[in-house]
Design a protein around this motif. Structure first.
Motif, PDB file in Angstrom:
ATOM      1  N   ALA A 620      11.188  76.293 105.078  1.00  0.00           N
ATOM      2  CA  ALA A 620      12.090  75.199 104.670  1.00  0.00           C
ATOM      3  C   ALA A 620      12.498  74.351 105.855  1.00  0.00           C
ATOM      4  O   ALA A 620      12.955  73.217 105.677  1.00  0.00           O
ATOM      5  N   SER A 621      12.339  74.897 107.082  1.00  0.00           N
ATOM      6  CA  SER A 621      12.804  74.123 108.239  1.00  0.00           C
ATOM      7  C   SER A 621      12.071  72.789 108.341  1.00  0.00           C
ATOM      8  O   SER A 621      12.573  71.857 108.951  1.00  0.00           O
ATOM      9  N   LEU A 626      19.099  75.153 104.256  1.00  0.00           N
ATOM     10  CA  LEU A 626      19.569  75.882 103.078  1.00  0.00           C
ATOM     11  C   LEU A 626      20.690  76.826 103.474  1.00  0.00           C
ATOM     12  O   LEU A 626      20.618  77.475 104.515  1.00  0.00           O
ATOM     13  N   PRO A 627      21.715  76.951 102.634  1.00  0.00           N
ATOM     14  CA  PRO A 627      22.775  77.915 102.939  1.00  0.00           C
ATOM     15  C   PRO A 627      22.301  79.336 102.632  1.00  0.00           C
ATOM     16  O   PRO A 627      21.349  79.539 101.871  1.00  0.00           O
ATOM     17  N   LEU A 647      14.354  77.218  94.477  1.00  0.00           N
ATOM     18  CA  LEU A 647      15.621  77.455  95.165  1.00  0.00           C
ATOM     19  C   LEU A 647      16.587  78.048  94.155  1.00  0.00           C
ATOM     20  O   LEU A 647      16.849  77.460  93.098  1.00  0.00           O
ATOM     21  N   LEU A 648      17.091  79.226  94.468  1.00  0.00           N
ATOM     22  CA  LEU A 648      17.873  80.002  93.503  1.00  0.00           C
ATOM     23  C   LEU A 648      19.257  80.267  94.087  1.00  0.00           C
ATOM     24  O   LEU A 648      19.376  80.886  95.157  1.00  0.00           O
ATOM     25  N   ASN A 649      20.281  79.800  93.408  1.00  0.00           N
ATOM     26  CA  ASN A 649      21.646  80.008  93.914  1.00  0.00           C
ATOM     27  C   ASN A 649      22.282  81.241  93.268  1.00  0.00           C
ATOM     28  O   ASN A 649      22.727  81.200  92.125  1.00  0.00           O
ATOM     29  N   THR A 658      20.822  70.549 102.310  1.00  0.00           N
ATOM     30  CA  THR A 658      20.485  69.241 102.885  1.00  0.00           C
ATOM     31  C   THR A 658      18.975  69.077 102.879  1.00  0.00           C
ATOM     32  O   THR A 658      18.243  69.962 103.357  1.00  0.00           O
ATOM     33  N   PHE A 659      18.532  67.952 102.317  1.00  0.00           N
ATOM     34  CA  PHE A 659      17.092  67.668 102.297  1.00  0.00           C
ATOM     35  C   PHE A 659      16.806  66.498 103.218  1.00  0.00           C
ATOM     36  O   PHE A 659      17.399  65.428 103.064  1.00  0.00           O
TER      37      PHE A 659
END
Ligand code: GAL
Length: 690
Positions: A620-621, A626-627, A647-649, A658-659
Motif C-alpha cells: 500500500a505504500s 492505512l491506519p 480494505l477491511l475496517n 489517505t490515498f
C-alpha cells in the motif's frame, strides 16, 4: 475408478445459504427459495445430516422430501450442493451395529444423541456409508439443479481421536504397511525405553490410558498420522463413488480440523476445499496478548484454507450470534460485521460463499446458533444486510473470480510439528505464540502474508515465490526438508527460524548432534546451551544491535548460540541471566540468500524489529496510508495482472485513510482520493493498476 476433476468455476459469484428443508413445514419452502432469489442468492447446501430421511429403515430408500425441495429451489434458479449424510448415522444403524461407534481412549463408546459419533474404520459403517452415498449419487446425478457434493460434514470436528476396536485393528494394518516388521516399529518408537518392546502384532495398539496421561511420544505421533489417513480413506471411499456415479458434479468437503491433513485429503479426494468461517469464536477464545486481533485473526485461518485451495468455498459463513444450548455463547455480530466477514473470506480467496444458516433452528442443540432469519421469519437487520451483499456481489463479484491472494511473505507450518507439538510441551506451545506474533506484526503493518504448509511434496518453486519465509519452531526436521530450505536460501530466499528448530527426526527422536541439527550449517550457528523459561522466571532480555530496537524481551525459551561460520553476524545478544552477552539472533549469508536464527519465542515486538531488519514494506505504500485497524488484502489475476485491494475496517470506530492517487471503489462505484473516512466494519474494494 475416480474420474478427472470436475470444474466448479462459474461466471458469477455464487452466494447462498445452508438450508434444512427437513426442519421446516413444507409450506415454508417455496417462500424461502423465493426470498433467497430476491436477496441475490443462487446456491444452497442441504441434506448433510438427513440420513434417516433418505433411509428411514435399513435398505429402504426414500427421496421424496428432498426431490420436492430441490425442485422448488430450481424453480427459483437456485443451485444445490448435496451433503452426504454420514456425519449422523441413524439410530437404527447405531443400535443394530454398535461397532460403528467411536470410543474414548479408555474404550467407552460414544452413544447416539449428538453427531459425529461414528468411527472411520468400521467395515460395516464403511459399507453402509458407501451404500447411502451410491444411492444418493445415482438418484441425483442428472438433476439439473444439483451442481456438487459435500462429503460428510466437518470431518474430525467435535472429536478427532478414535479408539474403537476397528481403529485399533486398522492401526496395526497401517503400521505393518509403514514399518514392515516389528523390529523396525520398535526402533521408530524407541521401544527399548521403559521396556515397551513388542514381540507380536497383537500387542500393538493405539495409545491407551497410561499413568500421568503420558504415552510413548513416537507412537502418539504415528497415531495422529493414522487418524488423518483414516479420515482421508473415508472421504476417498465416498469421492470414488461420487466421481464414478455422478461425474458431472463436483466434490468438496468443509472445515479444517485437527489430526487431518487437509492438503492430502484435497489432493486425493476433492475438486476443491471448503472452509467454514466463524470469526466470532474470537470473542470466546481471544488470542493472547494485550491487543488481540479478534475477528481479524480469522484472516490467518483463511490463509491456511487458501494454502489447500487458492480459491475455495466458504460453505458456512457466520451470519448471526453463535451458540449451542450448553456452550459457545457468542454475541450478535454488530450491524455491518456480517458484510465485513463476507469480504474477509473473499479477500482471502473465497470464490463461493454460503451463510450458516438460512433460518435459526427452532429445536435441538443449536437453537442459539442464529441464521440470517430468526424463528419468526419476519424481516430483520441480518436479512437486510444479506440483501446488500447479494446486490453488490451480483454487480461486481464476478470480476475477481479466479484471482488469487498476493503475498511475498509466508509463515511455514507442517502437520508433523503440529501433531508432535500437541504432546511435546518443549516446543508445541511455542508455535502458536510465534505465529500469532508474526501475524499481528505483519497485519498491523499491512504486509499480506500466506500460510504455507511444508510437505514431502513441497517444491523449491513453491517456496521461491516468497521473498521471506518464517518457520518459527520446526522441531521435527527431516533431512530432506532441511535440504529444501537450504536450496531456498542459497537461491536467494530469506528464512527466519526461532528456537527449538531442527532437533528431531521424522519419528520424533532427537538427532545425536548439536542443535539445530541439519539446519546448523545453513544458519552458521550451533546451540551451545539452552533453557526453558519457567512460569515464575523472567523472560530473557535481548539487546538488539539492529533496527534501533533497543532491548526487547524474548519469551519462553532461550537457545544460547555460538557462531560457527565466518559469514555469520550477530544481530542481537542476550542481556540477562547467566547467558548475558551470548548471541541471541544471528544472520548468516548462504549463496544468494540469508538465514536468521533467533534463540527465543517471537513476540509481536521482536517480529516487528525483524520486519524492519528485513526491509519488508506494505504494497500500500505505493498508493496510500492505512491506519492500523484496517486490513489490506490484494487479489491478482495472473492472466492479465489486474489487482484488487480489499480494505477491511475491523475497528468499532471511524478510520481515516489517505490515498495519494485516485482509485475506484467497486462496491460503491465511487472514486476515493485524499483523506477518506471509513465507517466501522466498512469495506472498500479498489481496482489497482495492473
Ligand atoms: C459447524 C457445523 C454446522 C453447525 C455450525 C454451528 O461447525 O458444520 O453443522 O453445527 O458449526 O455450530
Amino acid at each position: 475408478m475416480a474420474q478427472a476433476n470436475c470444474d466448479w468455476k462459474t461466471d458469477r459469484f455464487c452466494l447462498g445459504a445452508c438450508y434444512y428443508p427437513e426442519h421446516w413445514p413444507e409450506e415454508l419452502w417455496a417462500d424461502d427459495f423465493r426470498r433467497m432469489r430476491e436477496l441475490g442468492f443462487s446456491i444452497v447446501r442441504m441434506a448433510e445430516f438427513a440420513w434417516s430421511i433418505f433411509e428411514p429403515e435399513e435398505g429402504r430408500f426414500e427421496f421424496g422430501l428432498f426431490d420436492r425441495a430441490i425442485d422448488l429451489a430450481r424453480e427459483q434458479g437456485i443451485q444445490v450442493i448435496l451433503g452426504t449424510p454420514t456425519a449422523t448415522p441413524p439410530a437404527w444403524l447405531t443400535s443394530k451395529y454398535p461397532e460403528v461407534l467411536n470410543a474414548k481412549q479408555d474404550g467407552t463408546l460414544y452413544r447416539h444423541g449428538q453427531r459425529r459419533h461414528y468411527n472411520y474404520n468400521s467395515p460395516v459403517y464403511r459399507e453402509l456409508s458407501a451404500r447411502i452415498v451410491t444411492r444418493m449419487a445415482e438418484h441425483y446425478k442428472d438433476h439439473p439443479a444439483v451442481v456438487g457434493w459435500q462429503i460428510d460434514n466437518e470431518l474430525n470436528c467435535e472429536v478427532n481421536v478414535f479408539y474403537s476396536d476397528a481403529d485399533h485393528a486398522a492401526f496395526r494394518v497401517w503400521l505393518r504397511e509403514k514399518y514392515g516388521s516389528l523390529e523396525v516399529l520398535n526402533r521408530a518408537w524407541g521401544a527399548v525405553f521403559w521396556n515397551q518392546t513388542y514381540t507380536d502384532w497383537s500387542q500393538v495398539h493405539l495409545t491407551r490410558p497410561t499413568p500421568s496421561d503420558s504415552p510413548n511420544p513416537h507412537q502418539a505421533l504415528d497415531e495422529k498420522r493414522f487418524f488423518s489417513d483414516s479420515a482421508i480413506a473415508f472421504a476417498k471411499l465416498q469421492s470414488d463413488i461420487l466421481r464414478d456415479a455422478a461425474p458431472r458434479q463436483w466434490v468438496t468437503t468443509n472445515g479444517m480440523f485437527g489430526h487431518l491433513d487437509s492438503h492430502k485429503m484435497t489432493e486425493e479426494t476433492l475438486d476443491f476445499f471448503s472452509y467454514d468461517s466463524y470469526p466470532n469464536f474470537s470473542t470466546i477464545y481471544p488470542d493472547k496478548g494485550e491487543r488481540p486481533l479478534l475477528d481479524r485473526k480469522w484472516s490467518l485461518n483463511l490463509s491456511a484454507a487458501r494454502d489447500v485451495s487458492p480459491n475455495f468455498c466458504v460453505m458456512e459463513q457466520q451470519s448471526g450470534p453463535g451458540g449451542w444450548v450448553n456452550m459457545m455463547d457468542m454475541p450478535s455480530p454488530k450491524p455491518g460485521q456480517m458484510r465485513l466477514w463476507t469480504y474477509q473470506s473473499i479477500a482471502h480467496g473465497a470464490d463461493m460463499l454460503l451463510y450458516f444458516r438460512w433460518r435459526t433452528a427452532a429445536m435441538g442443540t443449536e437453537i442459539y446458533w442464529h441464521g440470517i432469519n430468526d424463528y419468526h421469519n419476519q424481516p430483520n437487520r441480518r436479512v437486510a444486510e444479506a440483501g446488500i451483499i447479494g446486490e453488490e456481489l451480483a454487480r461486481v463479484g464476478a470480476q475477481w473470480l479466479g484471482s488469487t491472494f498476493r503475498a511475498e511473505v509466508a509463515i511455514l507450518k507442517d502437520y508433523d510439528n503440529e501433531w508432535d507439538g500437541e504432546l511435546d510441551k518443549w516446543h508445541g506451545p511455542f508455535t502458536g505464540r510465534s505465529v500469532s506474533a508474526w501475524f499481528k506484526a505483519l497485519q498491523r503493518r499491512h504486509i499480506p502474508v500466506d500460510t504455507k504448509y511444508v510437505r514431502a511434496s513441497t517444491t523449491i518453486e513453491e517456496l521461491a515465490k516468497y521473498r521471506v519465509l518464517v518457520y518459527p519452531h520446526p522441531a521435527v526436521m527431516p533431512k530432506e526438508t532441511a535440504a529444501l530450505l537450504k536450496r531456498y536460501v542459497e537461491g536467494g530466499g530469506t528464512l527466519v527460524l526461532g528456537c527449538r528448530s531442527g532437533y528431531k527426526d521424522a519419528a520424533g527422536q532427537c538427532y545425536m548432534q548439536p542443535f539445530p541439527g541439519p539446519l546448523s550449517g545453513m544458519c552458521g550457528i550451533q546451540v551451545e546451551d539452552f533453557t526453558l523459561i519457567g512460569p515464575y522466571q523472567q523472560a530473557p532480555q535481548v539487546k538488539w544491535n539492529a533496527a534501533g530496537a533497543g532491548t526487547l524481551p524474548g519469551d519462553g525459551f532461550a537457545d544460547i548460540l555460538r557462531v560457527t561460520a565466518e559469514s555469520a553476524e550477530i544481530l542481537a545478544v542476550y542481556a540477562s541471566d547467566y547467558y548475558a552477552g551470548k548471541p541471541a539472533l544471528v544472520r548468516n549469508r548462504q549463496g544468494e540468500g540469508t538465514a536468521y536464527y533467533y534463540g527465543s519465542v517471537f513476540t509481536e515486538e521482536s517480529a516487528g524489529a525483524l520486519i524492519k531488519v528485513l526491509g519488508l514494506q506494505s504494497p500500500a505504500s505505493e498508493w496510500g496510508e492505512l491506519p492500523e485497524g484496517v486490513e489490506l488484502a490484494i487479489r491478482e489475476h495472473h492472466s492479465n495482472g489486474n489487482k484488487f485491494a480489499f480494505l477491511l475496517n475491523y475497528a468499532h470506530d471511524i478510520q481515516t485513510l489517505t490515498f495519494r492517487k485516485p482509485l475506484r471503489d467497486l462496491l460503491s462505484g465511487t472514486e476515493v482520493h485524499g483523506s477518506v473516512a471509513m465507517k466501522p466494519f466498512d469495506v472498500l474494494v479498489l481496482e489497482l493498476d495492473s
